[in-house]
Design a protein around this motif. Structure first.
Motif, PDB file in Angstrom:
ATOM      1  N   TYR A 110      53.096  22.557 -12.029  1.00  0.00           N
ATOM      2  CA  TYR A 110      52.720  21.607 -10.983  1.00  0.00           C
ATOM      3  C   TYR A 110      53.892  20.693 -10.617  1.00  0.00           C
ATOM      4  N   PHE A 111      54.565  20.146 -11.618  1.00  0.00           N
ATOM      5  CA  PHE A 111      55.674  19.236 -11.359  1.00  0.00           C
ATOM      6  C   PHE A 111      56.929  19.972 -10.918  1.00  0.00           C
ATOM      7  N   LYS A 112      57.089  21.222 -11.301  1.00  0.00           N
ATOM      8  CA  LYS A 112      58.311  21.963 -10.989  1.00  0.00           C
ATOM      9  C   LYS A 112      58.415  22.283  -9.508  1.00  0.00           C
ATOM     10  N   LYS A 113      57.281  22.539  -8.850  1.00  0.00           N
ATOM     11  CA  LYS A 113      57.309  22.986  -7.461  1.00  0.00           C
ATOM     12  C   LYS A 113      57.716  21.883  -6.496  1.00  0.00           C
ATOM     13  N   LYS A 114      57.327  20.646  -6.787  1.00  0.00           N
ATOM     14  CA  LYS A 114      57.669  19.530  -5.893  1.00  0.00           C
ATOM     15  C   LYS A 114      57.827  18.263  -6.722  1.00  0.00           C
ATOM     16  N   LYS A 115      58.936  17.556  -6.534  1.00  0.00           N
ATOM     17  CA  LYS A 115      59.274  16.423  -7.390  1.00  0.00           C
ATOM     18  C   LYS A 115      58.418  15.182  -7.131  1.00  0.00           C
ATOM     19  N   THR A 116      57.733  15.149  -5.999  1.00  0.00           N
ATOM     20  CA  THR A 116      56.989  13.937  -5.648  1.00  0.00           C
ATOM     21  C   THR A 116      55.512  14.020  -5.990  1.00  0.00           C
ATOM     22  N   ARG A 117      55.041  15.105  -6.547  1.00  0.00           N
ATOM     23  CA  ARG A 117      53.615  15.244  -6.831  1.00  0.00           C
ATOM     24  C   ARG A 117      53.148  14.235  -7.878  1.00  0.00           C
ATOM     25  N   LYS A 118      51.896  13.781  -7.711  1.00  0.00           N
ATOM     26  CA  LYS A 118      51.340  12.798  -8.637  1.00  0.00           C
ATOM     27  C   LYS A 118      49.907  13.149  -9.017  1.00  0.00           C
ATOM     28  N   ILE A 119      49.520  12.704 -10.210  1.00  0.00           N
ATOM     29  CA  ILE A 119      48.145  12.785 -10.668  1.00  0.00           C
ATOM     30  C   ILE A 119      47.682  11.366 -11.000  1.00  0.00           C
ATOM     31  N   ILE A 120      46.528  10.986 -10.482  1.00  0.00           N
ATOM     32  CA  ILE A 120      45.958   9.668 -10.752  1.00  0.00           C
ATOM     33  C   ILE A 120      44.661   9.856 -11.525  1.00  0.00           C
ATOM     34  N   PHE A 121      44.576   9.242 -12.707  1.00  0.00           N
ATOM     35  CA  PHE A 121      43.322   9.175 -13.454  1.00  0.00           C
ATOM     36  C   PHE A 121      42.650   7.850 -13.079  1.00  0.00           C
ATOM     37  N   ALA A 122      41.463   7.940 -12.504  1.00  0.00           N
ATOM     38  CA  ALA A 122      40.794   6.755 -11.968  1.00  0.00           C
ATOM     39  C   ALA A 122      39.497   6.473 -12.705  1.00  0.00           C
ATOM     40  N   LEU A 123      39.294   5.201 -13.047  1.00  0.00           N
ATOM     41  CA  LEU A 123      37.971   4.767 -13.485  1.00  0.00           C
ATOM     42  C   LEU A 123      37.133   4.497 -12.243  1.00  0.00           C
ATOM     43  N   PRO A 124      35.840   4.817 -12.270  1.00  0.00           N
ATOM     44  CA  PRO A 124      35.026   4.771 -11.056  1.00  0.00           C
ATOM     45  C   PRO A 124      34.655   3.367 -10.625  1.00  0.00           C
ATOM     46  N   LYS A 125      34.183   3.299  -9.390  1.00  0.00           N
ATOM     47  CA  LYS A 125      33.647   2.056  -8.847  1.00  0.00           C
ATOM     48  C   LYS A 125      32.445   1.592  -9.660  1.00  0.00           C
ATOM     49  N   LEU A 126      32.232   0.301  -9.696  1.00  0.00           N
ATOM     50  CA  LEU A 126      31.052  -0.277 -10.325  1.00  0.00           C
ATOM     51  C   LEU A 126      30.428  -1.276  -9.363  1.00  0.00           C
ATOM     52  N   SER A 127      29.128  -1.180  -9.208  1.00  0.00           N
ATOM     53  CA  SER A 127      28.439  -2.148  -8.370  1.00  0.00           C
ATOM     54  C   SER A 127      28.683  -3.556  -8.901  1.00  0.00           C
ATOM     55  N   PRO A 128      28.872  -4.551  -8.034  1.00  0.00           N
ATOM     56  CA  PRO A 128      29.055  -5.932  -8.511  1.00  0.00           C
ATOM     57  C   PRO A 128      27.859  -6.453  -9.283  1.00  0.00           C
ATOM     58  N   PHE A 129      26.701  -5.812  -9.155  1.00  0.00           N
ATOM     59  CA  PHE A 129      25.514  -6.259  -9.875  1.00  0.00           C
ATOM     60  C   PHE A 129      25.572  -5.899 -11.355  1.00  0.00           C
ATOM     61  N   ILE A 130      26.411  -4.915 -11.717  1.00  0.00           N
ATOM     62  CA  ILE A 130      26.495  -4.517 -13.120  1.00  0.00           C
ATOM     63  C   ILE A 130      27.893  -4.735 -13.682  1.00  0.00           C
ATOM     64  N   LEU A 131      28.748  -5.436 -12.945  1.00  0.00           N
ATOM     65  CA  LEU A 131      30.100  -5.728 -13.414  1.00  0.00           C
ATOM     66  C   LEU A 131      30.174  -7.206 -13.779  1.00  0.00           C
ATOM     67  N   PRO A 132      30.044  -7.565 -15.048  1.00  0.00           N
ATOM     68  CA  PRO A 132      30.044  -8.980 -15.429  1.00  0.00           C
ATOM     69  C   PRO A 132      31.417  -9.621 -15.195  1.00  0.00           C
ATOM     70  N   LEU A 133      31.429 -10.743 -14.516  1.00  0.00           N
ATOM     71  CA  LEU A 133      32.660 -11.500 -14.324  1.00  0.00           C
ATOM     72  C   LEU A 133      32.572 -12.731 -15.215  1.00  0.00           C
ATOM     73  N   CYS A 134      32.995 -12.572 -16.453  1.00  0.00           N
ATOM     74  CA  CYS A 134      32.816 -13.656 -17.411  1.00  0.00           C
ATOM     75  C   CYS A 134      34.173 -14.186 -17.838  1.00  0.00           C
ATOM     76  N   ASN A 135      34.365 -14.418 -19.120  1.00  0.00           N
ATOM     77  CA  ASN A 135      35.618 -14.982 -19.588  1.00  0.00           C
ATOM     78  C   ASN A 135      36.671 -13.878 -19.747  1.00  0.00           C
ATOM     79  N   PRO A 136      37.930 -14.238 -20.000  1.00  0.00           N
ATOM     80  CA  PRO A 136      38.994 -13.219 -20.095  1.00  0.00           C
ATOM     81  C   PRO A 136      38.775 -12.201 -21.202  1.00  0.00           C
ATOM     82  N   GLN A 137      37.901 -12.504 -22.177  1.00  0.00           N
ATOM     83  CA  GLN A 137      37.655 -11.545 -23.250  1.00  0.00           C
ATOM     84  C   GLN A 137      36.583 -10.509 -22.884  1.00  0.00           C
ATOM     85  N   CYS A 138      35.986 -10.650 -21.711  1.00  0.00           N
ATOM     86  CA  CYS A 138      34.957  -9.722 -21.290  1.00  0.00           C
ATOM     87  C   CYS A 138      35.518  -8.310 -21.226  1.00  0.00           C
ATOM     88  N   SER A 139      34.783  -7.339 -21.749  1.00  0.00           N
ATOM     89  CA  SER A 139      35.294  -5.977 -21.818  1.00  0.00           C
ATOM     90  C   SER A 139      35.590  -5.407 -20.435  1.00  0.00           C
TER      91      SER A 139
END
Length: 297
Positions: A110-139
């Motif tokens: 994959y990388f040999k054929k073109k030097k600019t290719r990239k792979i992104i591993f993404a964590l998915p979207k989370l609804s704001p209703f289930i994403l706690p915005l608490c203190n900096p230690q929040c997981s």
């Protein structure tokens, strides 16, 4: 990720979403654009491919099928590959070693054929209703840092030469935080507190048909499209073609239901734009069935 790609298709494929007038929205049933299997669109020289990839829910034999299809796509050489992951290893800070055999076998070519290719591993979207915005230690606040460390540990298990070539070309991102300001942009009302971050609307009149909605899906779609165009570099003004003049074609291989058990569509090489020849012409995207290919005329 399915909503992200389909939001791009709605914007880029001529007459795609306008064509689905009369399609009834039946909860739990898919269509060739609400696809839980394989979906392959091409507009001009831009190809957008989607594969359902909930491997943490697949039995082992189906997981191998999903790997083989993704490996085939990697060998075809996409410029940008985004793998969305949401498994138990994320919250525990464990590297997703399930991808190690895939990377070890497919990355060199994959990388040999073109030097600019990239792979992104993404964590998915989370609804704001289930994403706690608490203190900096929040997981949840620590998710991006934990995810970045997990991908670094995954790459550390690769051979030295492959690990060196992956520097700056295998990235980790977290999509969740694009959702946090979007309390008023969901499929359901606020009282239900389960608002999906992408959804579909159907119009059975002579109007707009079926479209993906959701600012989060639109935003992440433009993230990845911008990254792809940046990788492609500047184009001369003379090479720009109007969208209306571009040809469009697609292949779909979509199961009617997502589960149960969760599984991708069967592996069929003839449902991929890289191998289909003499593609039938269709007058509307509504003529693209759940298991077919076609070119818009």
């Amino acid at each position: 990720m399915r909503g992200t790609l389909q939001a791009l298709v709605d914007q880029l494929v001529p007459e795609a979403w306008q064509s689905f007038v009369g399609v009834q929205n039946v909860p739990g049933l898919g269509t060739n654009v609400k696809c839980w299997g394989w979906l392959d669109f091409q507009v001009g020289n831009l190809r957008l491919s989607f594969q359902d990839y909930r491997i943490w829910l697949y039995p082992e034999e189906i997981k191998l099928v999903a790997f083989e299809r993704l490996k085939r796509l990697i060998w075809e050489g996409p410029d940008l590959l985004v793998i969305q992951h949401d498994g138990p290893d994320v919250t525990h800070g464990q590297p997703p070693f399930v991808y190690q055999p895939l990377l070890a076998s497919a990355l060199p070519a994959y990388f040999k054929k073109k030097k600019t290719r990239k792979i992104i591993f993404a964590l998915p979207k989370l609804s704001p209703f289930i994403l706690p915005l608490c203190n900096p230690q929040c997981s949840d606040r620590q998710r991006p840092q934990i995810w970045n460390q997990s991908i670094e540990e995954l790459l550390a298990k690769l051979p030295q030469d492959l690990r060196s070539s992956a520097m700056g070309r295998v990235l980790a991102v977290d999509e969740a935080f694009v959702c946090t300001p979007l309390f008023l942009d969901g499929e359901t009302d606020i009282a239900q507190r389960l608002a999906s971050m992408h959804w579909h609307r159907y119009d059975r009149s002579a109007g707009p048909g079926r479209k993906v909605f959701g600012a989060a899906a639109d935003a992440t779609g433009h993230w990845y499209l911008t990254e792809l165009l940046t990788m492609a570099g500047p184009r001369s003004a003379g090479s720009v073609t109007g969208v209306g003049n571009l040809s469009a074609k697609a292949c779909a291989q979509c199961p009617q239901k997502i589960c149960c058990p969760y599984q991708p569509g069967p592996v069929r090489p003839d449902h991929s734009l890289s191998v289909v020849h003499d593609m039938p012409q269709i007058k509307s995207w509504a003529n693209l069935t759940m298991q077919s290919c076609g070119q818009l005329i």
